[in-house]
Design a protein around this motif. Structure first.
Motif, PDB file in Angstrom:
ATOM      1  N   ARG A 460       0.840  -1.198   0.000  1.00 26.76           N
ATOM      2  CA  ARG A 460       0.000   0.000   0.000  1.00 26.76           C
ATOM      3  C   ARG A 460       0.875   1.247   0.000  1.00 26.76           C
ATOM      4  NH1 ARG A 460       1.611   3.256   3.571  1.00 26.76           N
ATOM      5  NH2 ARG A 460       1.494   2.861   5.800  1.00 26.76           N
ATOM      6  N   SER A 461       0.237   2.376  -0.349  1.00 26.81           N
ATOM      7  CA  SER A 461       0.892   3.671  -0.290  1.00 26.81           C
ATOM      8  C   SER A 461      -0.150   4.710   0.073  1.00 26.81           C
ATOM      9  CB  SER A 461       1.544   4.019  -1.639  1.00 26.81           C
ATOM     10  OG  SER A 461       2.271   5.235  -1.541  1.00 26.81           O
ATOM     11  N   SER A 462       0.301   5.805   0.701  1.00 21.41           N
ATOM     12  CA  SER A 462      -0.632   6.838   1.167  1.00 21.41           C
ATOM     13  C   SER A 462       0.047   8.192   1.109  1.00 21.41           C
ATOM     14  CB  SER A 462      -1.085   6.541   2.599  1.00 21.41           C
ATOM     15  OG  SER A 462      -1.856   7.617   3.103  1.00 21.41           O
ATOM     16  N   LYS A 463      -0.758   9.228   0.809  1.00 20.87           N
ATOM     17  CA  LYS A 463      -0.239  10.590   0.778  1.00 20.87           C
ATOM     18  C   LYS A 463       0.141  11.100   2.163  1.00 20.87           C
ATOM     19  CE  LYS A 463      -2.657  12.188  -3.388  1.00 20.87           C
ATOM     20  NZ  LYS A 463      -3.588  13.187  -3.957  1.00 20.87           N
ATOM     21  N   GLN A 464      -0.279  10.398   3.180  1.00 21.68           N
ATOM     22  CA  GLN A 464      -0.004  10.854   4.544  1.00 21.68           C
ATOM     23  C   GLN A 464       1.454  10.689   4.937  1.00 21.68           C
ATOM     24  OE1 GLN A 464      -2.646   8.913   7.276  1.00 21.68           O
ATOM     25  NE2 GLN A 464      -4.483   9.386   6.085  1.00 21.68           N
ATOM     26  N   ILE A 471      12.268  12.127   0.019  1.00 18.08           N
ATOM     27  CA  ILE A 471      11.085  12.747   0.639  1.00 18.08           C
ATOM     28  C   ILE A 471      10.157  13.400  -0.378  1.00 18.08           C
ATOM     29  CG2 ILE A 471      12.248  13.088   2.847  1.00 18.08           C
ATOM     30  CD1 ILE A 471      12.759  15.973   2.046  1.00 18.08           C
ATOM     31  N   SER A 472      10.555  13.471  -1.632  1.00 17.77           N
ATOM     32  CA  SER A 472       9.648  13.986  -2.664  1.00 17.77           C
ATOM     33  C   SER A 472       8.696  12.898  -3.158  1.00 17.77           C
ATOM     34  CB  SER A 472      10.452  14.555  -3.837  1.00 17.77           C
ATOM     35  OG  SER A 472      11.268  13.556  -4.417  1.00 17.77           O
ATOM     36  N   HIS A 473       8.916  11.663  -2.724  1.00 21.38           N
ATOM     37  CA  HIS A 473       8.062  10.540  -3.088  1.00 21.38           C
ATOM     38  C   HIS A 473       7.242  10.107  -1.871  1.00 21.38           C
ATOM     39  CE1 HIS A 473      10.976   9.206  -6.549  1.00 21.38           C
ATOM     40  NE2 HIS A 473      10.612  10.477  -6.624  1.00 21.38           N
ATOM     41  N   PHE A 474       6.263   9.254  -2.123  1.00 19.59           N
ATOM     42  CA  PHE A 474       5.433   8.724  -1.043  1.00 19.59           C
ATOM     43  C   PHE A 474       6.011   7.393  -0.555  1.00 19.59           C
ATOM     44  CE2 PHE A 474       2.256  11.056  -3.736  1.00 19.59           C
ATOM     45  CZ  PHE A 474       2.130  12.148  -2.885  1.00 19.59           C
ATOM     46  N   GLU A 475       5.757   7.110   0.704  1.00 26.18           N
ATOM     47  CA  GLU A 475       6.217   5.857   1.294  1.00 26.18           C
ATOM     48  C   GLU A 475       5.412   4.674   0.745  1.00 26.18           C
ATOM     49  OE1 GLU A 475       6.592   4.898   5.881  1.00 26.18           O
ATOM     50  OE2 GLU A 475       4.655   4.241   5.082  1.00 26.18           O
ATOM     51  N   VAL A 476       6.093   3.562   0.558  1.00 28.65           N
ATOM     52  CA  VAL A 476       5.448   2.298   0.212  1.00 28.65           C
ATOM     53  C   VAL A 476       5.707   1.331   1.358  1.00 28.65           C
ATOM     54  CG1 VAL A 476       5.427   0.316  -1.361  1.00 28.65           C
ATOM     55  CG2 VAL A 476       5.658   2.634  -2.273  1.00 28.65           C
ATOM     56  N   ALA A 477       4.629   0.753   1.879  1.00 21.27           N
ATOM     57  CA  ALA A 477       4.741  -0.152   3.013  1.00 21.27           C
ATOM     58  C   ALA A 477       3.813  -1.337   2.794  1.00 21.27           C
ATOM     59  CB  ALA A 477       4.406   0.573   4.311  1.00 21.27           C
ATOM     60  N   ALA A 478       3.880  -2.295   3.691  1.00 23.66           N
ATOM     61  CA  ALA A 478       2.943  -3.424   3.690  1.00 23.66           C
ATOM     62  C   ALA A 478       2.152  -3.370   4.998  1.00 23.66           C
ATOM     63  CB  ALA A 478       3.704  -4.741   3.567  1.00 23.66           C
ATOM     64  N   GLU A 479       0.831  -3.476   4.870  1.00 19.52           N
ATOM     65  CA  GLU A 479      -0.038  -3.315   6.030  1.00 19.52           C
ATOM     66  C   GLU A 479      -1.048  -4.459   6.064  1.00 19.52           C
ATOM     67  OE1 GLU A 479      -3.093   0.038   7.879  1.00 19.52           O
ATOM     68  OE2 GLU A 479      -1.868   0.480   6.111  1.00 19.52           O
ATOM     69  N   ASN A 480      -1.321  -4.950   7.239  1.00 19.04           N
ATOM     70  CA  ASN A 480      -2.313  -6.011   7.370  1.00 19.04           C
ATOM     71  C   ASN A 480      -3.661  -5.512   6.872  1.00 19.04           C
ATOM     72  OD1 ASN A 480      -4.408  -7.771   8.707  1.00 19.04           O
ATOM     73  ND2 ASN A 480      -2.527  -8.800   9.375  1.00 19.04           N
ATOM     74  N   ILE A 489      -6.033   2.400  -0.585  1.00 23.17           N
ATOM     75  CA  ILE A 489      -4.575   2.541  -0.506  1.00 23.17           C
ATOM     76  C   ILE A 489      -3.823   1.283  -0.920  1.00 23.17           C
ATOM     77  CG2 ILE A 489      -4.783   4.239   1.352  1.00 23.17           C
ATOM     78  CD1 ILE A 489      -3.925   2.092   3.302  1.00 23.17           C
ATOM     79  N   SER A 490      -4.516   0.178  -1.148  1.00 16.21           N
ATOM     80  CA  SER A 490      -3.829  -1.064  -1.497  1.00 16.21           C
ATOM     81  C   SER A 490      -4.119  -1.535  -2.917  1.00 16.21           C
ATOM     82  CB  SER A 490      -4.222  -2.178  -0.510  1.00 16.21           C
ATOM     83  OG  SER A 490      -5.622  -2.403  -0.540  1.00 16.21           O
ATOM     84  N   ASP A 491      -4.816  -0.717  -3.713  1.00 17.67           N
ATOM     85  CA  ASP A 491      -5.139  -1.105  -5.093  1.00 17.67           C
ATOM     86  C   ASP A 491      -4.112  -0.540  -6.077  1.00 17.67           C
ATOM     87  OD1 ASP A 491      -7.345  -2.501  -4.267  1.00 17.67           O
ATOM     88  OD2 ASP A 491      -8.771  -0.899  -4.700  1.00 17.67           O
ATOM     89  N   TRP A 492      -3.672  -1.377  -7.025  1.00 11.34           N
ATOM     90  CA  TRP A 492      -2.678  -0.991  -8.028  1.00 11.34           C
ATOM     91  C   TRP A 492      -3.170  -1.414  -9.406  1.00 11.34           C
ATOM     92  CZ3 TRP A 492       1.729   1.538  -6.243  1.00 11.34           C
ATOM     93  CH2 TRP A 492       1.956   1.473  -4.864  1.00 11.34           C
ATOM     94  N   ARG A 493      -3.032  -0.517 -10.376  1.00  8.65           N
ATOM     95  CA  ARG A 493      -3.447  -0.820 -11.739  1.00  8.65           C
ATOM     96  C   ARG A 493      -2.245  -1.300 -12.550  1.00  8.65           C
ATOM     97  NH1 ARG A 493      -5.926   3.399 -12.706  1.00  8.65           N
ATOM     98  NH2 ARG A 493      -8.080   2.632 -12.702  1.00  8.65           N
ATOM     99  N   VAL A 494      -2.417  -2.373 -13.289  1.00  7.34           N
ATOM    100  CA  VAL A 494      -1.363  -2.932 -14.139  1.00  7.34           C
ATOM    101  C   VAL A 494      -1.359  -2.201 -15.475  1.00  7.34           C
ATOM    102  CG1 VAL A 494      -0.538  -4.995 -15.330  1.00  7.34           C
ATOM    103  CG2 VAL A 494      -1.561  -5.192 -13.047  1.00  7.34           C
ATOM    104  N   GLU A 495      -0.199  -1.693 -15.875  1.00  9.31           N
ATOM    105  CA  GLU A 495      -0.051  -1.010 -17.165  1.00  9.31           C
ATOM    106  C   GLU A 495       1.063  -1.701 -17.960  1.00  9.31           C
ATOM    107  OE1 GLU A 495      -1.351   3.450 -15.550  1.00  9.31           O
ATOM    108  OE2 GLU A 495       0.681   3.091 -16.303  1.00  9.31           O
TER     109      GLU A 495
END
Length: 793
Positions: A460-464, A471-480, A489-495
């Motif tokens: 997942r990733s979040s603007k928070q 620091i110009s990018h958003f954090e990517v983490a794994a959350e239960n 926050i956990s949905d990703w589109r395949v391109e």
């Protein structure tokens, strides 16, 4: 005096035959006269033409002083090919040299082969190189820091000895009884045996007298370090052989370039031999690059001289083109050819395959990546690899970010691991049974979730939260997933960006061949990995971030945001042979392997806080400060000690260190118009000595800049040049001291002294099976750990 007339139909005079006149003056019975050590005067005359000479070829310069000058009388020759076989063999040596070469070769065989199979212990690096050689026999891919040629020669020796590569050899253990290790050692020692006659022939090309050329060969013959390294299954023998062959070829081509008609058969032969030798030496070890630099510098100097001589433009351009082809294209071709053979032989999966790309691994027989489902479906367990070179596979673990979100870290890890496995789920809120429901393929535009297989957390990733480093990018983490308050926050589109094998209309994801982006559905940012490494709390792994894109449409195709599925595990799908889907590019594979070789080589850094009795620094090598124990040092063990002939090492080091001062001194005196040299003689001295001193300097000083671990055997290529430099200086001195009358005597006495010292230290060379304390008298320096290790922990 003996005069002979040889008839030659020459290319130089089309109207009539040229006549080659050879006048031989030799008188060994008048020591008080000007010494003439085999001085030949060769000239070519055509009918109705004046005498013409194409240069001077040395067999032995006379030592004489006229009006206080350092005068040398050299023979002159029209073309090497004009000399009959009885007078010369391919322009290398005359018939009288053949006996000398045969005697030197026989002595070299005696010193190298004596009791070569005495110890059945796997000594020094024999375990590594017999292991690598065995990989060629069973066609198993491996990774090493050195190019393949020398190891393929080891494999050849193993094949001829009847070994099939089925046994992995361990250091400090005995060879198995079924392995003919003696025959292997004998074959590898042949490269070390050849060094002695090559040294003699090289010195003849460098205009040294025969007695001193023989002395130079005896220096190589009676050096204990070169001898002991020639008695084991290592790579140093092949490296030294091709180094010596390069020096001989370069010196011979230099003579042909000066004294033979340009672009003649002999000229071309030595140019090709130089290029061939360069290709072989750099294909054995990268230290061979110093030979390439040496020949390159000498070539540039020669071309500059031709430019200053204002030769015809067509000829000058031709000289450039021939050298580019002979000294760049040919060595590069040989280097590439060695890797082509390397890849062709090693077609099975092996321990070194992880250093190569996934496409390369998938083409190896038996690889895990070779057999897997080709199509990607929901519910599949996948390993995602970044297209960005270095970071590796998408990874997560139980450790959390110490600041920002405090959630589970997501990184990239270069090695295969169970923490690299993710399961493809449908978008948040869509229920599915991936073992019972109808199989659905994942394709372009589909929305997926990535669930970490080991922890159950979703990507997942979040603007928070901003990324910890970028620091110009958003954090990517794994959350239960059960703790997530925001379903988006956990949905990703395949391109899909590129299909490696399928038709362009195919929008499905495929293992190994489909390159795609993962775009966050709600924020539009792209999953990205760069070169930045997390600190200790992140285990030094690569930072993974989400690259902002407010438009949600940015068509970013840089490798840091591109991914592909390296491995696909799905029990509901049949496995395919992916080698028919993935495409290979030999040059891409070769370049990648060379990059990985460089990385591994740079990683061999010494631990300065930990004492290692085997390692030594370059400053200590010329004066033999720290010899090296090659095996265990028990009282009953057969002990081999890599220690050189001290007299030779110390004298050659002084000769090489003093040489630049001598050159500066003579240049200063020439500037002051002091009449020390005849016209062109100082330039002749420079031409013949620059190859030796330049070779020593280039093979020695760069080690001060290297951060990798170093050993005393790294000095052996430089030592070969240094020994010949020492002989060259002795030849120069005794030719000009007392008119050369003591030259033969000096060569004999020095040779005997060197031989006696070699025999004195020979227990270290041929193995000592009694307590080392008995050799205490051979401890000439306090730093020599002959019988005790002062720094043992």
């Amino acid at each position: 005096m003996e005069s002979r007339i040889l008839k030659q139909r020459g290319r130089h005079n089309t109207s009539s035959a040229d006549t080659l006149q050879i006048t031989t003056d030799y008188d060994a019975g008048e020591p008080n006269t000007d010494s003439k050590y085999d001085t030949y005067a060769l000239s070519a005359r055509g009918e109705g033409t004046s005498s013409k000479t194409y240069g001077a070829y040395p067999v032995g310069p006379t030592a004489q002083r006229d009006n206080g000058t350092m005068g040398n009388s050299y023979e002159t020759i029209t073309d090497f090919s004009a000399v009959s076989l009885s007078e010369g063999i391919l322009g290398i040596m005359r018939s009288k040299d053949l006996v000398t070469v045969m005697v030197l070769t026989l002595l070299s065989m005696m010193t190298r082969l004596y009791r070569i199979g005495r110890s059945n212990r796997i000594s020094w690096d024999e375990s590594h190189f017999t292991y690598f050689g065995g990989k060629y026999l069973n066609h198993t891919f491996y990774h090493d820091v050195h190019p393949p040629l020398a190891k393929m020669l080891v494999a050849l020796a193993q094949t001829l000895a009847g070994f099939n590569g089925s046994y992995d050899l361990k250091s400090n253990r005995n060879y198995p009884e079924f392995m003919n290790y003696t025959l292997m050692r004998v074959q590898i020692s042949m490269y070390g045996i050849a060094l002695v006659p090559l040294a003699y022939l090289t010195c003849l090309q460098l205009r040294m007298t025969r007695p001193m050329a023989t002395l130079a060969a005896s220096f190589v013959l009676f050096d204990n370090a070169i001898c002991v390294m020639s008695r084991f299954i290592l790579l140093d023998e092949q490296l030294l052989f091709f180094t010596a062959l390069t020096l001989l070829s370069a010196a011979a081509f230099q003579n042909a370039n000066k004294y033979v008609e340009p672009f003649s058969n002999r000229w071309w032969a030595w140019l090709a031999m130089t290029g061939f030798s360069l290709g072989c030496v750099i294909s054995s070890k990268w230290i061979g690059l110093f030979c390439v630099i040496l020949v390159g510098v000498v070539t540039v100097e020669d071309l500059f001289r031709k430019f200053c001589d204002r030769i015809p433009t067509e000829d000058y351009v031709m000289h450039w083109l021939t050298r580019i082809n002979g000294l760049i294209v040919l060595p590069l071709f040989i280097y590439i050819l060695c890797f082509w053979i390397h890849f062709r032989i090693l077609y099975r999966t092996g321990s070194g395959e992880h250093k190569m790309s996934s496409n390369f691994q998938a083409r190896l027989l038996g690889s895990k990546l070779n057999s897997q489902p080709y199509d990607i479906t929901y519910g599949a367990f996948v390993d995602l690899r970044s297209m960005y070179n270095g970071p590796g596979l998408l990874h997560s673990h139980y450790h959390v970010y110490p600041s920002t979100s405090g959630q589970q870290q997501v990184t990239c890890f270069p090695h295969r691991d169970t923490n690299n496995v993710w399961q493809l789920h449908k978008a948040r809120g869509v229920e599915a049974n991936y073992t019972m429901d109808k199989i659905e393929f994942v394709g372009h535009g589909d929305i997926v979730q990535l669930m970490h297989n080991k922890t159950g957390a979703v990507l997942r990733s979040s603007k928070q939260f901003l990324a910890p480093l970028t620091i110009s990018h958003f954090e990517v983490a794994a959350e239960n997933i059960t703790d997530s308050s925001d379903s988006g926050i956990s949905d990703w589109r395949v391109e899909v960006v590129k299909q490696g094998h399928s038709k362009r209309s195919d929008k499905r994801l495929h293992a190994m061949t489909t390159v795609f982006r993962l775009r966050h559905v709600s924020m539009g940012c792209l999953l990205r990995v760069g070169s930045r490494r997390l600190p200790k709390w992140g285990w030094g792994q690569s930072e993974v971030t989400c690259l902002p894109d407010a438009t949600h449409k940015k068509d970013v195709k840089s490798s840091d945001v591109l991914w592909y599925i390296e491995h696909n595990t799905n029990t509901r799908m049949l496995k395919s042979d992916l080698s028919k889907y993935v495409s290979g590019d030999f040059f891409v594979d070769m370049i990648q392997l060379n990059i990985e070789m460089a990385k591994t080589n740079n990683g061999l850094s010494p631990d300065r806080d930990k004492y290692n009795a085997l390692e030594s620094d370059p400053w200590s090598w010329p004066f033999l400060i720290y010899p090296m124990r090659m095996v265990g040092w028990g009282d009953k063990a057969i002990k081999y000690y890599e220690i050189g002939n001290p007299i030779l090492w110390w004298a050659s080091a002084i000769a090489c260190l003093v040489y630049p001062l001598r050159l500066v001194y003579w240049l200063a005196r020439q500037r002051r118009q002091c009449n020390d040299w005849r016209s062109g003689e100082l330039l002749e001295f420079w031409d013949n000595s620059k190859l030796l001193w330049g070779g020593w300097a280039l093979h020695y000083f760069p080690f001060f800049l290297m951060g990798r671990v170093t050993y005393i055997h790294h000095y052996l290529p430089a030592l070969y040049f240094a020994l010949l430099q020492l002989a060259f200086d002795l030849d120069f001195f005794f030719r000009h001291w007392r008119r050369g009358r003591y030259l033969h005597l000096a060569a004999l006495c020095i040779g005997i002294l060197v031989c006696l010292v070699f025999l004195y230290f020979s227990p270290f060379t041929y193995g000592w099976d009694r307590p080392a304390k008995e050799l205490a008298g051979r401890k000439w320096l306090s730093t020599w750990n002959v019988y005790e290790d002062f720094y043992a922990m």
